[in-house]
Scaffold this motif. Sequence first.
Motif, PDB file in Angstrom:
ATOM      1  N   VAL A 243       0.829  -1.215   0.000  1.00  0.00           N
ATOM      2  CA  VAL A 243       0.000   0.000   0.000  1.00  0.00           C
ATOM      3  C   VAL A 243       0.860   1.259   0.000  1.00  0.00           C
ATOM      4  O   VAL A 243       0.347   2.361   0.250  1.00  0.00           O
ATOM      5  CB  VAL A 243      -0.966   0.015   1.204  1.00  0.00           C
ATOM      6  N   GLY A 244       2.149   1.088  -0.281  1.00  0.00           N
ATOM      7  CA  GLY A 244       3.040   2.245  -0.400  1.00  0.00           C
ATOM      8  C   GLY A 244       3.583   2.767   0.900  1.00  0.00           C
ATOM      9  O   GLY A 244       4.159   3.872   0.937  1.00  0.00           O
ATOM     10  N   GLY A 245       3.466   2.004   1.969  1.00  0.00           N
ATOM     11  CA  GLY A 245       3.925   2.486   3.268  1.00  0.00           C
ATOM     12  C   GLY A 245       5.419   2.714   3.336  1.00  0.00           C
ATOM     13  O   GLY A 245       5.879   3.730   3.890  1.00  0.00           O
ATOM     14  N   LEU A 246       6.212   1.795   2.757  1.00  0.00           N
ATOM     15  CA  LEU A 246       7.661   1.937   2.811  1.00  0.00           C
ATOM     16  C   LEU A 246       8.126   3.116   1.962  1.00  0.00           C
ATOM     17  O   LEU A 246       9.096   3.804   2.312  1.00  0.00           O
ATOM     18  CB  LEU A 246       8.326   0.640   2.344  1.00  0.00           C
ATOM     19  N   ASP A 247       7.430   3.369   0.872  1.00  0.00           N
ATOM     20  CA  ASP A 247       7.751   4.547   0.054  1.00  0.00           C
ATOM     21  C   ASP A 247       7.496   5.836   0.835  1.00  0.00           C
ATOM     22  O   ASP A 247       8.307   6.766   0.791  1.00  0.00           O
ATOM     23  CB  ASP A 247       6.907   4.538  -1.222  1.00  0.00           C
ATOM     24  N   ILE A 248       6.366   5.869   1.538  1.00  0.00           N
ATOM     25  CA  ILE A 248       6.038   7.067   2.318  1.00  0.00           C
ATOM     26  C   ILE A 248       7.074   7.289   3.420  1.00  0.00           C
ATOM     27  O   ILE A 248       7.556   8.416   3.626  1.00  0.00           O
ATOM     28  CB  ILE A 248       4.630   6.946   2.937  1.00  0.00           C
ATOM     29  N   SER A 250      10.145   6.345   3.441  1.00  0.00           N
ATOM     30  CA  SER A 250      11.402   6.768   2.815  1.00  0.00           C
ATOM     31  C   SER A 250      11.368   8.256   2.479  1.00  0.00           C
ATOM     32  O   SER A 250      12.352   8.975   2.685  1.00  0.00           O
ATOM     33  CB  SER A 250      11.651   5.947   1.544  1.00  0.00           C
ATOM     34  N   GLN A 251      10.247   8.711   1.954  1.00  0.00           N
ATOM     35  CA  GLN A 251      10.119  10.128   1.615  1.00  0.00           C
ATOM     36  C   GLN A 251      10.180  11.005   2.863  1.00  0.00           C
ATOM     37  O   GLN A 251      10.824  12.066   2.867  1.00  0.00           O
ATOM     38  CB  GLN A 251       8.814  10.353   0.862  1.00  0.00           C
ATOM     39  N   LEU A 269      13.770  13.020  15.117  1.00  0.00           N
ATOM     40  CA  LEU A 269      12.575  12.463  14.501  1.00  0.00           C
ATOM     41  C   LEU A 269      12.937  11.514  13.361  1.00  0.00           C
ATOM     42  O   LEU A 269      12.252  10.503  13.134  1.00  0.00           O
ATOM     43  CB  LEU A 269      11.689  13.593  13.994  1.00  0.00           C
ATOM     44  N   ALA A 270      14.025  11.822  12.664  1.00  0.00           N
ATOM     45  CA  ALA A 270      14.489  10.938  11.588  1.00  0.00           C
ATOM     46  C   ALA A 270      14.889   9.578  12.129  1.00  0.00           C
ATOM     47  O   ALA A 270      14.695   8.546  11.467  1.00  0.00           O
ATOM     48  CB  ALA A 270      15.668  11.584  10.863  1.00  0.00           C
ATOM     49  N   VAL A 271      15.425   9.536  13.336  1.00  0.00           N
ATOM     50  CA  VAL A 271      15.787   8.256  13.958  1.00  0.00           C
ATOM     51  C   VAL A 271      14.533   7.439  14.255  1.00  0.00           C
ATOM     52  O   VAL A 271      14.519   6.210  14.086  1.00  0.00           O
ATOM     53  CB  VAL A 271      16.595   8.490  15.248  1.00  0.00           C
ATOM     54  N   VAL A 272      13.456   8.107  14.688  1.00  0.00           N
ATOM     55  CA  VAL A 272      12.184   7.417  14.936  1.00  0.00           C
ATOM     56  C   VAL A 272      11.680   6.748  13.657  1.00  0.00           C
ATOM     57  O   VAL A 272      11.271   5.582  13.654  1.00  0.00           O
ATOM     58  CB  VAL A 272      11.128   8.400  15.476  1.00  0.00           C
ATOM     59  N   VAL A 273      11.736   7.477  12.549  1.00  0.00           N
ATOM     60  CA  VAL A 273      11.308   6.917  11.267  1.00  0.00           C
ATOM     61  C   VAL A 273      12.240   5.791  10.835  1.00  0.00           C
ATOM     62  O   VAL A 273      11.796   4.768  10.295  1.00  0.00           O
ATOM     63  CB  VAL A 273      11.267   8.026  10.192  1.00  0.00           C
ATOM     64  N   THR A 274      13.525   5.945  11.094  1.00  0.00           N
ATOM     65  CA  THR A 274      14.503   4.910  10.751  1.00  0.00           C
ATOM     66  C   THR A 274      14.183   3.592  11.442  1.00  0.00           C
ATOM     67  O   THR A 274      14.263   2.517  10.840  1.00  0.00           O
ATOM     68  CB  THR A 274      15.925   5.375  11.142  1.00  0.00           C
ATOM     69  N   LEU A 291      13.942   0.900  -0.942  1.00  0.00           N
ATOM     70  CA  LEU A 291      14.719   1.985  -0.343  1.00  0.00           C
ATOM     71  C   LEU A 291      15.776   2.521  -1.291  1.00  0.00           C
ATOM     72  O   LEU A 291      16.160   3.694  -1.216  1.00  0.00           O
ATOM     73  CB  LEU A 291      15.380   1.507   0.950  1.00  0.00           C
ATOM     74  N   SER A 292      16.259   1.673  -2.190  1.00  0.00           N
ATOM     75  CA  SER A 292      17.319   2.108  -3.107  1.00  0.00           C
ATOM     76  C   SER A 292      16.841   3.217  -4.036  1.00  0.00           C
ATOM     77  O   SER A 292      17.641   4.037  -4.497  1.00  0.00           O
ATOM     78  CB  SER A 292      17.832   0.919  -3.918  1.00  0.00           C
ATOM     79  N   LYS A 293      15.534   3.266  -4.287  1.00  0.00           N
ATOM     80  CA  LYS A 293      14.996   4.329  -5.145  1.00  0.00           C
ATOM     81  C   LYS A 293      15.181   5.700  -4.514  1.00  0.00           C
ATOM     82  O   LYS A 293      15.246   6.712  -5.213  1.00  0.00           O
ATOM     83  CB  LYS A 293      13.511   4.082  -5.416  1.00  0.00           C
ATOM     84  N   TYR A 294      15.264   5.721  -3.203  1.00  0.00           N
ATOM     85  CA  TYR A 294      15.365   6.997  -2.484  1.00  0.00           C
ATOM     86  C   TYR A 294      16.764   7.208  -1.893  1.00  0.00           C
ATOM     87  O   TYR A 294      16.962   8.159  -1.135  1.00  0.00           O
ATOM     88  CB  TYR A 294      14.312   7.042  -1.375  1.00  0.00           C
ATOM     89  N   HIS A 295      17.697   6.321  -2.245  1.00  0.00           N
ATOM     90  CA  HIS A 295      19.082   6.437  -1.776  1.00  0.00           C
ATOM     91  C   HIS A 295      19.136   6.553  -0.250  1.00  0.00           C
ATOM     92  O   HIS A 295      19.827   7.411   0.311  1.00  0.00           O
ATOM     93  CB  HIS A 295      19.754   7.638  -2.426  1.00  0.00           C
ATOM     94  N   ILE A 296      18.383   5.676   0.395  1.00  0.00           N
ATOM     95  CA  ILE A 296      18.260   5.733   1.857  1.00  0.00           C
ATOM     96  C   ILE A 296      19.596   5.438   2.541  1.00  0.00           C
ATOM     97  O   ILE A 296      19.891   6.001   3.611  1.00  0.00           O
ATOM     98  CB  ILE A 296      17.170   4.753   2.338  1.00  0.00           C
ATOM     99  N   VAL A 297      20.411   4.577   1.934  1.00  0.00           N
ATOM    100  CA  VAL A 297      21.708   4.277   2.552  1.00  0.00           C
ATOM    101  C   VAL A 297      22.545   5.535   2.683  1.00  0.00           C
ATOM    102  O   VAL A 297      23.147   5.805   3.732  1.00  0.00           O
ATOM    103  CB  VAL A 297      22.454   3.202   1.733  1.00  0.00           C
TER     104      VAL A 297
END
Length: 508
Positions: A243-248, A250-251, A269-274, A291-297
């Motif tokens: 349902v696109g949760g991981l994309d959201i 990541s954004q 807050l970013a750590v909470v999302v992480t 995650l690779s689409k958003y260069h999360i690494v």
Amino acid sequence: MESEDTKKTQEMKTDLNLLLECLKYQMDNAFSQKEALVTIHSICQQNSNASVYFREIGGLMFVKNLAKSSEHSMVKEAALYTLGAIAEKNVYCQQTLCTSELFEDLTWFLSNDSNINLRRMSVYVILVLVSNNRTGQTLVRETGCITVLSRLFRTVISKHELDLSDKNVFQSYQLWSSVCSTLCVCVNNPQNDENQMFCCSLFPHANEWLKNCMTPEIIRPICSFIGLTLANNTYVQKYFVSVGGLDILSQVLMQLESDSHETLSSAKLAVVVTKTVDACIADNPTFGIVLSKYHIVSKLLALLLHESLDSGEKFSIMLTLGHCTEDCAEKLSLSLGEYPFDENETQQLKDINVKENNLEEHWRKAKEILHRIEQLERERNEEEIQRESYQDTISSMNISIQNTWKHLHADQIGQGSKAEDEDKSHSRQLQSYKSYGVMSKACTNDDQMKTLLKSANPVHACYRESEQNKTLYKAKSSCNQNLHEETTFEKNFVSQSRSIYIMFRYNK
């Protein structure tokens, strides 16, 4: 001291009995009942035995019935608040209240046009009854209570208008936040697969919240709910991704990491999302491709350099990095070429790459040191065995020499006066042999040696035996000292080598 404790206990029991009587005989006085309930709550919070005693005298069930039957909203609220506090304090009271009847009453309070405070107190009691209680988790689902909670999650506050400075909006937000916390314990405390399956239907609504309202007041409870609902449940994790949760997520993480250069709260807050991202991909590393689409690494590496984060927060980031790269097409070595950074970010990532390479080299050397440590330990064990064997040999030699001396001494006593008459001449002869170095040669012949020893004076034999013992003792002491020095050197080297190895391993 014991009498003082007994006195306090008796006073507590007397007070609870009087307060219960007040509740029973002040049915027409809502204010008095409210005050009595608040006092009961205070006593039970101060004394762990008070909750048990209040249950024993029937007070717990009376307050439960009062919450349902009273016509006054303030009495209902105070009664529910008291029930929740008592159940939270004592597990036996929690089990006593954990019935279908009470869950149905609480569901009714939430479903009707009750004021917001009454609904908040109802949610509080549900949270206490369900927390750490699998029976409560089952009842909250079977009575339909969780359905009402889900509806409140979706409708209590608007996704587009969240002005917490407004009193009414703030009260609605408090109710919504309590609902989020209650849903969290419904799905995971302990983990409940059926409730997780039910609550995953709220993921699309949670995604909308994350997209439209990136504030700590929304992101923290939403991330807690998502993380606990999909934890250790691969089916729910797959649904969340579908349902696109991981994309959201990541954004949101990208935006927060960008904002973290300006504000400390964004980094936290970013750590909470992480952590929420990690809960989603921990059991399904293949989700890392999303995650690779958003260069999360790259974003996580940049976030890792934030000085305001503590060691626990950085550990969470590193753990997520491990899961991201476990089965992900995006590699650390490709991060610089795939995503445009400014000069500072590029230099930071280059520094990280250099450190990674250095750590690899240190790790290789640490393995070599470990191998050497193991080899030294084996050699030390072998030398310990040899030293024990040497000591056994020395002991045997000492015993043999002592036996020989005793035998010679006995033989000399048997010689009698003959040995005394010839003592001086034989002594001069022995001295002469010793002076010219003939002694060692003469002793090579067994028969001559025996003749020489038999004719020797016992005093000289004893003196010679003493000198031999001294020589052997000196040799033994020197050998032991050398072994001790060598063992000490090896222990120091092993200790230092281990310290280096541990340092490299943890830096890795």
